[in-house]
Scaffold this motif. Structure first.
Motif, PDB file in Angstrom:
ATOM      1  N   UNK A 174      -7.126  -1.507   3.907  1.00  0.00           N
ATOM      2  CA  UNK A 174      -6.305  -1.666   2.702  1.00  0.00           C
ATOM      3  C   UNK A 174      -6.636  -3.059   2.193  1.00  0.00           C
ATOM      4  N   UNK A 197      -9.190   1.379   0.646  1.00  0.00           N
ATOM      5  CA  UNK A 197      -8.376   1.476  -0.566  1.00  0.00           C
ATOM      6  C   UNK A 197      -8.380   0.121  -1.257  1.00  0.00           C
ATOM      7  N   UNK A 241      -1.096  -0.894  -9.337  1.00  0.00           N
ATOM      8  CA  UNK A 241       0.342  -1.150  -9.402  1.00  0.00           C
ATOM      9  C   UNK A 241       0.727  -1.418 -10.850  1.00  0.00           C
ATOM     10  N   UNK A 273       0.964   3.392  -8.533  1.00  0.00           N
ATOM     11  CA  UNK A 273       2.368   3.302  -8.122  1.00  0.00           C
ATOM     12  C   UNK A 273       3.057   2.172  -8.880  1.00  0.00           C
ATOM     13  N   UNK A 274       4.368   2.318  -9.072  1.00  0.00           N
ATOM     14  CA  UNK A 274       5.096   1.229  -9.731  1.00  0.00           C
ATOM     15  C   UNK A 274       5.267   0.040  -8.790  1.00  0.00           C
ATOM     16  N   UNK A 437      -3.980   8.074   0.467  1.00  0.00           N
ATOM     17  CA  UNK A 437      -3.890   7.281  -0.752  1.00  0.00           C
ATOM     18  C   UNK A 437      -4.375   5.882  -0.542  1.00  0.00           C
TER      19      UNK A 437
ATOM     20  N   UNK B  29      -2.352   8.058   7.454  1.00  0.00           N
ATOM     21  CA  UNK B  29      -1.402   7.497   6.503  1.00  0.00           C
ATOM     22  C   UNK B  29      -2.034   7.196   5.170  1.00  0.00           C
ATOM     23  N   UNK B  30      -1.194   7.276   4.131  1.00  0.00           N
ATOM     24  CA  UNK B  30      -1.557   6.541   2.934  1.00  0.00           C
ATOM     25  C   UNK B  30      -1.044   5.117   3.173  1.00  0.00           C
ATOM     26  N   UNK B  31      -1.315   4.201   2.272  1.00  0.00           N
ATOM     27  CA  UNK B  31      -1.101   2.798   2.610  1.00  0.00           C
ATOM     28  C   UNK B  31       0.365   2.408   2.648  1.00  0.00           C
ATOM     29  N   UNK B  32       1.255   3.230   2.161  1.00  0.00           N
ATOM     30  CA  UNK B  32       2.655   2.834   2.115  1.00  0.00           C
ATOM     31  C   UNK B  32       3.495   3.451   3.225  1.00  0.00           C
ATOM     32  N   UNK B  36       0.219  11.814   5.880  1.00  0.00           N
ATOM     33  CA  UNK B  36      -0.288  12.994   5.188  1.00  0.00           C
ATOM     34  C   UNK B  36      -0.505  14.127   6.191  1.00  0.00           C
TER      35      UNK B  36
END
Lengths: 437, 40
Positions: A174, A197, A241, A273-274, A437, B29-32, B36
């Motif tokens: 990330x 990501x 974001x 995403x917000x 994601x 995971x997604x990053x948050x 999944x």
């Protein structure tokens, strides 16, 4: 058989006299004539149609058993989870100065030491039970690529450990994307890198204000160049974001990417995403006040479906609407901070009240700290959206209230938006997928 | 063409089988922090 409690019926916009059915439990979709739907409502379906709708989870033999199955979802996930999953915060340092960064003043020149990395390997060894088929790590920060040597070192150790157990080791990043050039991608891929990501906050002008280097220099062109030179080696997922004031401009980013040859065939997934507000009781980063506090904010109910449509109609993949399990509820999933402290969600890292142990001392009981099973109340258990929500996001509850007593109820939001999301997925086929994601 | 006609006469048109809710298989995971599930 009666209709599932977790079934949503929407009028078909393409076929008069037909309805679109969506199971919030199974994420299955079907179109039926209204006549057939009426026979289903009165439990008079033909055997063939009943078998078909039962397979889709849309009619069920026993409504009480179905509710028990929904309530037992996390137990089943935990019982058969083939993966030990760690999010490893390698540092809390960053070469960017994003005004909305939720890590705020917890950031600094804090890096994982070799000693802590050794503790990490020992922790993994003791938690990698015989039933596990995969060891999966997400390297996080700060900016994880400021610790590239540590990624290599940890991946060699964990890769060797996994190989000795004859299981897979894989990792992802990330990252802000500014340091991920072809050389780095080439170094990391053989060690198990699956995807990265990176974040682009809209077109260059907006992004460079939102995500500048610490020097103030723009970062957009650097990131795009890195995506161009690595996307054939490693899957690149793009996040972004947005705020109430700038979300419409993200369409320009999508057009820009396509024009630069970074269309849907070159990119893994795209999801915007917000920006979330700072939690109640904490100072907002200076100069930023555009964060959301709930999915219930009316502008968000316009912004999110709008951006999803723009993503999908250009052929990009974005995660589909389906039950997902929160990391907090997943037993074999931990966040490891740079100092060896353990958390259950990356958004809580650095908040000592939410630490659940250390690599050396092991895990403490965290059920109360994170309010596990907070959705096991009469209102949630009776809600047809429970499988999509399970009480919502604990971090958003913290943002709104400053604590975790309460829920992040998504009912109103799903009442307003779910039909649109389902129709989008049908209109654009299986482009949605479920990639990370 | 005949197949197409048969399809349009179906009373239930399956568009997506979805996930196996009774036997969910987590898939990263997604990053948050959202896990999944594997899709069917």
């Amino acid at each position: 058989m009666p209709l599932s409690h977790y079934l949503k019926c929407y009028p078909s916009e393409d076929q008069a006299g037909h309805s679109l059915l969506f199971s919030t439990k199974q994420a299955s979709k079907a179109v039926v004539s209204n006549e057939t739907l009426e026979t289903a409502r009165s439990s008079r379906l033909s055997p063939a149609n009943e078998r078909l709708l039962a397979r889709l989870g849309m009619v069920v033999p026993d409504l009480s058993a179905e509710r028990r199955s929904v309530a037992g979802f996390f137990d089943r996930c935990n019982a058969c989870n083939p993966e030990l999953n760690l999010i490893v915060v390698l540092n809390l340092d960053c070469n960017f100065a994003c005004p909305y960064c939720f890590e705020g003043d917890r950031k600094g020149r804090h890096y994982m030491s070799r000693e802590t990395a050794g503790d990490l390997t020992r922790f993994v060894r003791s938690h990698l039970t015989a039933q596990k088929e995969r060891l999966s790590v997400s390297f996080y920060g700060g900016e994880p690529l400021l610790s590239t040597d540590m990624i290599i070192s940890i991946s060699r150790d964990l890769g060797a450990l996994a190989a000795a157990r004859k299981i897979d080791y894989r990792f992802n990043l990330i990252s802000n994307g500014s340091l991920f050039n072809r050389r780095t991608a080439g170094q990391l891929k053989p060690l198990g890198l699956q995807h990265i990501k990176v974040t682009l906050d809209g077109p260059a002008e907006i992004h460079n204000r939102s995500r500048p280097f610490r020097s103030g220099a723009p970062s957009f062109d650097v990131i795009v160049a890195n995506i161009e030179e690595t996307c054939d080696l490693v899957t690149v997922n793009i996040g972004g974001n947005y705020t109430r004031g700038n979300y419409r401009s993200f369409v320009e980013l999508l057009d820009f990417l396509a024009a630069r040859g970074l269309g849907h065939s070159k990119i893994g997934t795209v999801k915007f995403d917000p920006v979330a507000d700072a939690p109640m009781g904490e100072l907002r980063p200076a100069g930023f006040d555009g964060g959301c506090r709930s999915v219930d904010e009316p502008w968000l109910q316009e912004a999110d479906p709008f951006l999803r449509e723009e993503i999908l109609k250009r052929g990009y993949r974005t995660p589909s609407f389906q039950p997902i399990t929160c990391m907090v509820e997943t037993r074999d999933a931990y966040v490891v901070n740079f100092d060896g402290s353990l958390y259950k969600c990356p958004a809580f890292v650095g908040r000592p009240d939410y630490a659940v142990g250390t690599l050396r001392s092991g895990l403490a009981d965290y059920d109360d700290v994170y309010r596990l099973d907070n959705w096991k109340n009469p209102v949630c258990l009776a809600c047809e959206y429970l499988p999509l929500c399970y009480g919502g996001c604990r971090y958003m509850t913290l943002v709104r209230t400053g604590h975790l007593d309460g829920l992040d109820c998504q009912k109103h939001y799903l009442d307003r938006c779910l039909a649109t999301y389902v129709r989008q997925e049908i209109k654009y086929g299986r482009t949605a997928g479920s990639g990370p994601g | 063409m005949e197949e197409e006609k048969k399809e349009t006469r179906k009373e239930v048109i399956v568009l997506d089988e979805g996930i196996d809710f009774d036997n969910p298989v987590p898939d990263g995971f997604c990053c948050r922090g959202a896990y999944i599930l594997v899709r069917g």
